[in-house]
Each structure stands twice: as C-alpha cells, then as structure tokens.
Motif scaffolding. Structure first.
Motif, mmCIF file in Angstrom:
data_model
loop_
_atom_site.group_PDB
_atom_site.id
_atom_site.type_symbol
_atom_site.label_atom_id
_atom_site.label_comp_id
_atom_site.label_asym_id
_atom_site.label_seq_id
_atom_site.Cartn_x
_atom_site.Cartn_y
_atom_site.Cartn_z
ATOM 1 N N LYS A 23 -1.443 0.733 -14.579
ATOM 2 C CA LYS A 23 -1.687 2.167 -14.657
ATOM 3 C C LYS A 23 -1.588 2.813 -13.274
ATOM 4 O O LYS A 23 -0.930 3.818 -13.072
ATOM 5 C CB LYS A 23 -3.058 2.427 -15.268
ATOM 6 N N GLU A 24 -2.265 2.202 -12.323
ATOM 7 C CA GLU A 24 -2.232 2.663 -10.934
ATOM 8 C C GLU A 24 -2.858 1.619 -10.037
ATOM 9 O O GLU A 24 -3.566 0.715 -10.520
ATOM 10 C CB GLU A 24 -2.961 4.002 -10.766
ATOM 11 N N ILE A 25 -2.594 1.731 -8.760
ATOM 12 C CA ILE A 25 -3.200 0.835 -7.769
ATOM 13 C C ILE A 25 -3.951 1.706 -6.779
ATOM 14 O O ILE A 25 -3.357 2.607 -6.154
ATOM 15 C CB ILE A 25 -2.145 -0.029 -7.083
ATOM 16 N N ILE A 26 -5.242 1.456 -6.647
ATOM 17 C CA ILE A 26 -6.112 2.310 -5.850
ATOM 18 C C ILE A 26 -6.701 1.524 -4.683
ATOM 19 O O ILE A 26 -7.285 0.447 -4.882
ATOM 20 C CB ILE A 26 -7.259 2.869 -6.714
ATOM 21 N N GLN A 27 -6.541 2.037 -3.489
ATOM 22 C CA GLN A 27 -7.138 1.409 -2.319
ATOM 23 C C GLN A 27 -8.590 1.845 -2.177
ATOM 24 O O GLN A 27 -8.925 3.000 -2.374
ATOM 25 C CB GLN A 27 -6.374 1.788 -1.061
ATOM 26 N N GLY A 28 -9.454 0.871 -1.845
ATOM 27 C CA GLY A 28 -10.847 1.185 -1.623
ATOM 28 C C GLY A 28 -11.727 0.875 -2.805
ATOM 29 O O GLY A 28 -11.280 0.470 -3.854
ATOM 30 N N ASP A 46 3.000 2.706 -10.799
ATOM 31 C CA ASP A 46 2.339 3.362 -11.927
ATOM 32 C C ASP A 46 3.212 3.344 -13.185
ATOM 33 O O ASP A 46 4.399 3.698 -13.144
ATOM 34 C CB ASP A 46 1.994 4.808 -11.581
ATOM 35 N N GLY A 47 2.633 2.907 -14.288
ATOM 36 C CA GLY A 47 3.355 2.891 -15.553
ATOM 37 C C GLY A 47 4.353 1.770 -15.702
ATOM 38 O O GLY A 47 5.160 1.784 -16.638
ATOM 39 N N LEU A 70 0.824 -1.207 0.000
ATOM 40 C CA LEU A 70 0.000 0.000 0.000
ATOM 41 C C LEU A 70 0.860 1.260 0.000
ATOM 42 O O LEU A 70 0.528 2.257 -0.657
ATOM 43 C CB LEU A 70 -0.931 -0.002 1.211
ATOM 44 N N SER A 71 1.968 1.219 0.727
ATOM 45 C CA SER A 71 2.872 2.370 0.758
ATOM 46 C C SER A 71 3.440 2.648 -0.628
ATOM 47 O O SER A 71 3.460 3.795 -1.093
ATOM 48 C CB SER A 71 4.009 2.127 1.748
ATOM 49 N N LEU A 72 3.890 1.608 -1.306
ATOM 50 C CA LEU A 72 4.436 1.776 -2.654
ATOM 51 C C LEU A 72 3.358 2.263 -3.616
ATOM 52 O O LEU A 72 3.609 3.114 -4.484
ATOM 53 C CB LEU A 72 5.035 0.455 -3.141
ATOM 54 N N ALA A 73 2.150 1.727 -3.469
ATOM 55 C CA ALA A 73 1.051 2.147 -4.338
ATOM 56 C C ALA A 73 0.749 3.633 -4.153
ATOM 57 O O ALA A 73 0.546 4.370 -5.120
ATOM 58 C CB ALA A 73 -0.187 1.307 -4.052
ATOM 59 N N LYS A 74 0.719 4.082 -2.902
ATOM 60 C CA LYS A 74 0.425 5.491 -2.625
ATOM 61 C C LYS A 74 1.510 6.413 -3.176
ATOM 62 O O LYS A 74 1.242 7.574 -3.503
ATOM 63 C CB LYS A 74 0.273 5.692 -1.123
#
Length: 236
Positions: A231-236, A119-120, A110-114
């Motif tokens: 593309k991206e990782i989104i929490q929730g 991304d990309g 989650l930290s890396l995603a934020k």
C-alpha cells in the motif's frame, strides 16, 4: 529485471538439480529488465565496500522506468538504523534499514518510497523450496520492471540470509534497481545480494503465513496464491 532470483523457469530447473541447501540466484529486474542474467549459483563475488559520503552512483540503464521517478541524491542522508513500515494487504511489516552498512541501497529505497514508487504494487514472486523468499518492488508485477537506473552492490562478502533478512534482488553484479526480497525462513545463498535491513519477528511470521498458502500455480516458484499488495512505505 529478473535478478538472481530470476526467471521462475530457470529457478525451478535449478531446484531440480540442487538440494534444498544449495544456493540459488535471486533474480530481480535490477537494471536490466527481462534479460534473465544472474550471478552464477554459489559464486562468491569480491566484496564491495559501502560507499563513502557523496560516493553513491545511480546510473541510467537506458530502459523505461516502471514508474517515473528521479534518481536519489549522490550524497546519502540517512544514517544508522532507520525504522520503516511496509504497509501491505497482508499486514504491516516493521522493518529496520541499516543505512551505515548499505547507505546507497537505503538511500535509493527511501527515495523510491517517498516518490510513491512502490505504492499499489504487487509482490510478484514467492519461492517455497530451496530458497524461501517473497520478492517485491516491481510496479509491473512481471519481474522485469525497474526504476530506470541501477547502482552498485554494497557487499562484505560474508552476507548470510536468515529469516527476516531484507535484501536486494539483482541481475548480476552491480545491477541493483528497485526489486527486493524478504527472507521468511533461513536460506542458503551466495553473498551476492546486498542486505540492507531486517524485519522483526512478528513481521517475518506474516510473510511466512503468506508462504504457507503457497503459489498461484501450486509450484515451488510463482506468484503468491493470495496476492500481496504494497500500500505504501512509511519512514519512521
């Protein structure tokens, strides 16, 4: 870092020597990029219990980060089942992370995603024989990139890897970094890879569809024939 799903050439040799049911190491550049070190196929390491609150240890590995990021906090904040969407060029993957069984792994992911680390980035490895996984999480796309830190396994010693499993690739015990793999068909592996989530059935089928197109080299181990970009990782 090439983890037990490690160097493609090594895996191809293993595939020739082992039956499809045999366990193959999934190598990922967890914390030692490019070393090719991996747990011995079929090995069963001692179980590593999930860290207690405040006990996560993220250690600098002395290698340049593939993307500049800060390490996660030692005290994990996520608990329970955490819904996440991995948005890719092949479609959105609905994932549920298990922060209770793998708090440090989920905390890092989650930290890396934020921090937009993923991304990309392209998923750099697909295997279609013996083990059935799509490996991602390396911004360099080479299988040797990591976040500049590593952290211990969170294993019970009874892990299995059915279709839909989300697990960490590694270069041996306690070398987790940023690379992870998605299992798109039931796979036999030793309990050496931290399981930290699962995809829903529809998302697993998306990955299976990618696998059905094969690899770019026509071999059972290579890059996906159709590139898969996160593309991206989104929490929730």
């Amino acid at each position: 870092m090439r983890n037990s799903l490690t160097a493609p050439s090594r895996v191809r040799l293993a595939l020739l020597a082992l039956s499809a049911a045999a366990a193959l190491a999934l190598s990922g550049c967890a914390s030692t990029p490019g070393t090719g070190d991996s747990a011995a196929p079929g090995s069963s390491p001692a179980a590593s219990q999930p860290a207690a609150s405040g006990a996560c240890t993220y250690t600098a590995d002395g290698r340049p980060a593939a993307k500049k990021v800060t390490a996660p906090p030692a005290d994990p904040t996520a608990t329970g089942q955490v819904p996440v969407t991995i948005s890719t060029s092949a479609g959105d993957l609905a994932v549920t992370l298990d922060a209770d069984s793998a708090p440090c792994t989920v905390g890092s992911f989650l930290s890396l995603a934020k921090q937009a680390y993923f991304d990309g980035t392209n998923c750099h490895r697909l295997t279609t024989q013996g083990i059935f996984v799509l490996q991602c999480g390396d911004p360099t796309g080479t299988g040797t990139g990591g976040p500049g830190y590593s952290f211990p396994d969170e294993l019970k010693g009874t892990e299995t890897y059915p279709a839909g499993t989300l697990a960490m690739a590694n270069a041996g015990p306690d070398t987790n970094g940023s690379q992870f793999f998605v299992v798109y068909a039931d796979t036999q592996l030793p309990p050496s890879y931290t399981v930290f989530g699962h995809l829903d059935a529809a998302s697993t089928q998306i990955v299976a569809g990618i696998a059905a197109e094969g690899t770019d080299n026509g071999q059972p181990d290579g890059k996906p024939k159709t590139p898969v970009t996160i593309k991206e990782i989104i929490q929730g």
